[in-house]
Design an enzyme around this catalytic site. Structure first.
Site, PDB file in Angstrom:
ATOM      1  N   THR A 368     -22.334  13.235 -26.144  1.00  0.00           N
ATOM      2  CA  THR A 368     -21.995  12.357 -26.485  1.00  0.00           C
ATOM      3  C   THR A 368     -21.766  11.772 -25.397  1.00  0.00           C
ATOM      4  O   THR A 368     -21.808  11.523 -23.944  1.00  0.00           O
ATOM      5  CB  THR A 368     -20.580  12.115 -27.049  1.00  0.00           C
ATOM      6  OG1 THR A 368     -20.734  13.477 -28.208  1.00  0.00           O
ATOM      7  CG2 THR A 368     -19.836  11.046 -27.736  1.00  0.00           C
ATOM      8  N   THR A 386     -22.324   8.751 -29.987  1.00  0.00           N
ATOM      9  CA  THR A 386     -22.704   9.831 -30.087  1.00  0.00           C
ATOM     10  C   THR A 386     -23.334   9.786 -31.290  1.00  0.00           C
ATOM     11  O   THR A 386     -23.861   9.416 -31.894  1.00  0.00           O
ATOM     12  CB  THR A 386     -21.290  11.565 -30.353  1.00  0.00           C
ATOM     13  OG1 THR A 386     -22.137  12.028 -29.811  1.00  0.00           O
ATOM     14  CG2 THR A 386     -21.317  11.440 -31.789  1.00  0.00           C
ATOM     15  N   ASN A 388     -24.176  13.458 -31.638  1.00  0.00           N
ATOM     16  CA  ASN A 388     -23.765  14.284 -32.177  1.00  0.00           C
ATOM     17  C   ASN A 388     -23.500  15.969 -30.805  1.00  0.00           C
ATOM     18  O   ASN A 388     -23.238  15.629 -29.883  1.00  0.00           O
ATOM     19  CB  ASN A 388     -23.582  15.018 -33.246  1.00  0.00           C
ATOM     20  CG  ASN A 388     -22.336  16.439 -33.452  1.00  0.00           C
ATOM     21  OD1 ASN A 388     -21.560  17.025 -32.535  1.00  0.00           O
ATOM     22  ND2 ASN A 388     -23.021  17.738 -34.213  1.00  0.00           N
ATOM     23  N   GLU A 407     -24.764  14.382 -36.348  1.00  0.00           N
ATOM     24  CA  GLU A 407     -23.146  14.309 -37.418  1.00  0.00           C
ATOM     25  C   GLU A 407     -23.091  14.948 -38.823  1.00  0.00           C
ATOM     26  O   GLU A 407     -21.984  15.250 -39.004  1.00  0.00           O
ATOM     27  CB  GLU A 407     -23.384  12.876 -37.499  1.00  0.00           C
ATOM     28  CG  GLU A 407     -21.597  12.580 -36.913  1.00  0.00           C
ATOM     29  CD  GLU A 407     -21.521  12.696 -35.231  1.00  0.00           C
ATOM     30  OE1 GLU A 407     -21.427  13.083 -34.258  1.00  0.00           O
ATOM     31  OE2 GLU A 407     -22.820  11.343 -34.591  1.00  0.00           O
ATOM     32  N   ASP A 410     -20.642  17.622 -38.492  1.00  0.00           N
ATOM     33  CA  ASP A 410     -19.232  17.876 -37.942  1.00  0.00           C
ATOM     34  C   ASP A 410     -18.095  17.653 -39.159  1.00  0.00           C
ATOM     35  O   ASP A 410     -17.024  17.551 -39.474  1.00  0.00           O
ATOM     36  CB  ASP A 410     -18.486  16.223 -37.647  1.00  0.00           C
ATOM     37  CG  ASP A 410     -18.794  16.318 -35.899  1.00  0.00           C
ATOM     38  OD1 ASP A 410     -18.822  17.298 -35.889  1.00  0.00           O
ATOM     39  OD2 ASP A 410     -19.112  15.534 -35.612  1.00  0.00           O
ATOM     40  N   SER A 439     -14.301  13.210 -36.828  1.00  0.00           N
ATOM     41  CA  SER A 439     -14.782  13.570 -35.543  1.00  0.00           C
ATOM     42  C   SER A 439     -13.304  13.832 -34.188  1.00  0.00           C
ATOM     43  O   SER A 439     -12.490  13.554 -34.752  1.00  0.00           O
ATOM     44  CB  SER A 439     -14.803  12.333 -35.207  1.00  0.00           C
ATOM     45  OG  SER A 439     -15.221  11.583 -33.301  1.00  0.00           O
ATOM     46  N   SER A 440     -13.656  14.214 -32.879  1.00  0.00           N
ATOM     47  CA  SER A 440     -12.684  14.177 -32.176  1.00  0.00           C
ATOM     48  C   SER A 440     -12.516  13.049 -30.613  1.00  0.00           C
ATOM     49  O   SER A 440     -11.681  13.335 -30.339  1.00  0.00           O
ATOM     50  CB  SER A 440     -12.604  15.593 -31.471  1.00  0.00           C
ATOM     51  OG  SER A 440     -13.264  16.480 -32.498  1.00  0.00           O
ATOM     52  N   GLY A 460     -17.859  15.802 -25.449  1.00  0.00           N
ATOM     53  CA  GLY A 460     -17.068  16.960 -25.432  1.00  0.00           C
ATOM     54  C   GLY A 460     -16.974  17.635 -26.652  1.00  0.00           C
ATOM     55  O   GLY A 460     -15.689  18.377 -26.860  1.00  0.00           O
ATOM     56  N   GLY A 461     -17.367  17.258 -27.639  1.00  0.00           N
ATOM     57  CA  GLY A 461     -16.591  17.190 -28.671  1.00  0.00           C
ATOM     58  C   GLY A 461     -15.040  18.152 -29.161  1.00  0.00           C
ATOM     59  O   GLY A 461     -14.179  16.729 -28.967  1.00  0.00           O
TER      60      GLY A 461
HETATM   61  O1  DON Z   1     -17.941  13.229 -32.861  1.00  0.00           O
HETATM   62  C1  DON Z   1     -17.023  13.972 -32.300  1.00  0.00           C
HETATM   63  O2  DON Z   1     -16.212  14.970 -32.446  1.00  0.00           O
HETATM   64  C2  DON Z   1     -18.725  15.241 -31.729  1.00  0.00           C
HETATM   65  N1  DON Z   1     -19.263  14.585 -33.164  1.00  0.00           N
HETATM   66  C3  DON Z   1     -18.934  14.908 -30.537  1.00  0.00           C
HETATM   67  C4  DON Z   1     -20.086  15.465 -29.593  1.00  0.00           C
HETATM   68  C5  DON Z   1     -19.525  14.983 -28.257  1.00  0.00           C
HETATM   69  O3  DON Z   1     -18.838  14.710 -28.322  1.00  0.00           O
HETATM   70  C6  DON Z   1     -20.720  15.953 -27.958  1.00  0.00           C
HETATM   71  N2  DON Z   1     -20.703  15.325 -26.680  1.00  0.00           N
HETATM   72  N3  DON Z   1     -20.686  16.798 -24.951  1.00  0.00           N
END
Ligand code: DON
Length: 561
Positions: A368, A386, A388, A407, A410, A439-440, A460-461
């Site tokens: 992201t 992102t 994802n 995505e 998620d 999402s986060s 960072g998910g």
């Molecule tokens: O929306 C979200 O929370 C995730 N899809 C974000 C993905 C992400 O941050 C990947 N990064 N390293």
């Protein structure tokens, strides 16, 4: 002569104003790469505002930061413009043909990697709609002008960084033996550090967008290319899905915390809710947290206990609030945070199974990119977007030159089954047509005395939320300068996997042992976000910093009036 005198007078006044509050005329950017930093600076120097710079930088990142997209992805933009906070949601949505069990086999089990690499793994892209709407509402410069730098970078190429090669070869290897095809290697399989990457198909797409605006993506040739490709691979996205896509202006969430106001992302992000819960719960344990030494075993344990509770609630209650009732007020009630914080034992981890979502059962009634910008007028943008995974599902739309997101992972494919980030979900985040996946992503602003005090966020998910949380503590409780605050070791816990604490980049052996003695499993993580932050200093000047973990670049520079 009169004109001459008047001009001199004005110049004098402006000079005095500039001298008396030099900081009022600073621009600051913290960007995930040097190209976007340069583009943002150019746009601001040309008289554009923070939103112009954000839109231009987002399009540039679509070229120079292909792992995060972004034309085929989606995101959030949190803005402070004209002393008001705005949140634009351009998260992807599930195609109309998607349904609750779309990633389950006949036995009702999750089909491995189907929501990450399968043809149905993409949500309807929201990025171009979001950038268009942000620009329409707040941009000063012309649409063509903000797209021009991205077009030049796609046509003339940019120098490939070691980071990009590393993540591309990792993705190529990771995705190769999972039983799905894609065309990733045709576009990104032979990247060489130091060579130029020229992307003619992407340049052509950006030119069409510059010429025809948002219609081109959702109704024009780009839409045709997306749908033709979806049909070819067995994807779900149709012309109707693209035509129906809309970005949504939402009220951001905010909390008064330590004499400041923290503003962050509402659903369909879980970020703002979880962050506010964490901040409020942390306040209940300010002593010992603030007096403990930073990142000691005791400190990490208390944070882990708070995180358990925030992630238990996330799994149960959070989803797209246009589809399910998210009990935001109850979740953010300070009394509730106090009660949850009081549950914890300062010396001993609670059993994972015993940490239930705090309001009872829910009832229906790592790539992201983040950047932060402040302009000389005090406007600010925190934007996270992102695909994802890095490079999404690995499919480049042939002829259009951009990657599609994955995505759909998620969503909660099945209650209780963890997704890529190990987070679980329930009915609130079940798949439904046109619904947005949880999402986060947590673009966040801090306001003090009506002025921007901080702008922050990260990829960072599921670690996004805890990274933002820890950066706020590092600034406001440990007085760290920005670079130190974001480079410091971060720790992550999210209830499941049970008692597991991840850290990056290092944690001394003693502390690890003490945590193990308490019952935790402690492990180094390979990735832990890429914070891009701006912070106001005590003297009113701005400071910007980019995480050592990435290839970001930050700049602060004066703007002569
Ligand atoms: O929306 C979200 O929370 C995730 N899809 C974000 C993905 C992400 O941050 C990947 N990064 N390293």
């Amino acid at each position: 002569m009169r004109f001459y005198k008047a001009s001199l007078f004005h110049i004098g006044i402006l000079f005095l104003l500039a001298m008396s509050s030099a900081h009022a005329y600073q621009h600051a950017v913290a960007m995930p790469d040097s190209y976007s930093a340069k583009v943002a600076q150019q746009i601001l120097d040309r008289g554009g505002n923070a939103v112009d710079a954000a839109v231009a930088a987002s399009f540039s990142l679509a070229v120079t930061y292909p792992e995060a997209g972004n034309l085929g992805g989606g995101g959030f933009m949190l803005m402070r413009v004209h002393h008001h906070d705005w949140f634009l949601d351009y998260r992807e949505s599930a195609p109309a043909a998607a349904h609750r069990d779309v990633f389950l086999n006949d036995e009702g089990n999750v089909i491995p990697f189907a929501s990450l690499l399968g043809p149905k793994s993409s949500g309807v892209p929201g990025q171009v709609m979001g950038l268009w709407q942000a620009h329409q509402r707040f941009g000063h410069l012309r649409w063509q002008e903000v797209l021009a730098p991205a077009i030049a970078l796609a046509e003339q190429g940019f120098v490939i960084s070691p980071d990009l090669v590393e993540v591309a070869s990792w993705y190529s290897g990771w995705s190769s033996d999972k039983g799905y095809t894609n065309n990733f290697n045709t576009y990104f399989g032979n990247l060489v550090v130091g060579e130029r990457l020229v992307q003619p198909e992407l340049a052509a797409t950006l030119k069409r967008l510059a010429r025809d605006g948002v219609r081109e993506f959702y109704h024009g040739e780009t839409a045709d290319l997306i749908v033709a490709h979806q049909q070819q691979i067995g994807g779900l996205i149709t012309h109707q899905d693209l035509a129906n896509y809309h970005a949504i202006w939402r009220e951001p969430l905010s909390v008064d915390w330590q004499g400041k106001r923290v503003v962050s992302a509402p659903p369909p992000s879980s970020g703002g809710v979880a962050l506010i819960q964490l901040l409020q719960m942390a306040e209940q344990h300010q002593n010992p947290l603030q007096t403990e030494s930073h990142n000691s075993a005791q400190y990490i344990h208390i944070l882990a206990e708070l995180k358990k509770r925030a992630y238990a609630d996330r799994a149960e209650y959070l989803g797209d609030s246009d589809f399910v009732t998210v009990p935001i007020e109850k979740l953010l009630d300070p009394a509730y945070s106090q009660q949850r914080a009081d549950e914890i034992n300062l010396n001993q981890p609670s059993d994972t199974e015993a940490v239930a979502p705090g309001l009872g059962p829910w009832q229906e009634s790592e790539q992201t990119s983040h950047f932060s910008i402040v302009d000389r007028w005090g406007n600010a943008v925190a934007s996270t977007f992102t695909l994802n995974m890095p490079f999404g599902n690995g499919w480049v739309v042939p002829g259009a030159g951009f990657l599609m997101n994955n995505e759909m992972d998620d969503f909660s494919a099945k209650p209780g089954v963890p997704n890529l980030y190990g987070v679980i979900g329930n009915d609130a985040n079940a798949i439904a047509p046109n619904k947005r996946m949880l999402s986060s992503m947590s673009p966040t602003l801090v306001i003090a005395d009506q002025k921007i005090d901080a702008v922050l966020g990260t990829p960072g998910g599921s670690t996004i939320i805890t990274s933002v949380f820890q950066t706020l503590l590092n600034w406001y409780w440990f007085d760290m300068p920005s670079q130190q605050a974001i480079d410091a070791t971060r720790v992550h816990h999210q209830l499941w996997p049970s008692q597991q604490i991840g850290f990056h980049p290092s944690l001394d052996e003693d502390t690890q042992q003490q945590l193990r003695d308490m019952g935790y499993q402690v492990e180094a993580r390979r990735f832990f976000g890429d914070m891009q932050v701006i912070k106001r200093q005590a003297d009113g000047t701005l400071e910007a910093a980019s995480d050592q973990r990435g290839r970001g670049e930050s700049r602060v520079w004066p703007q002569p009036q």
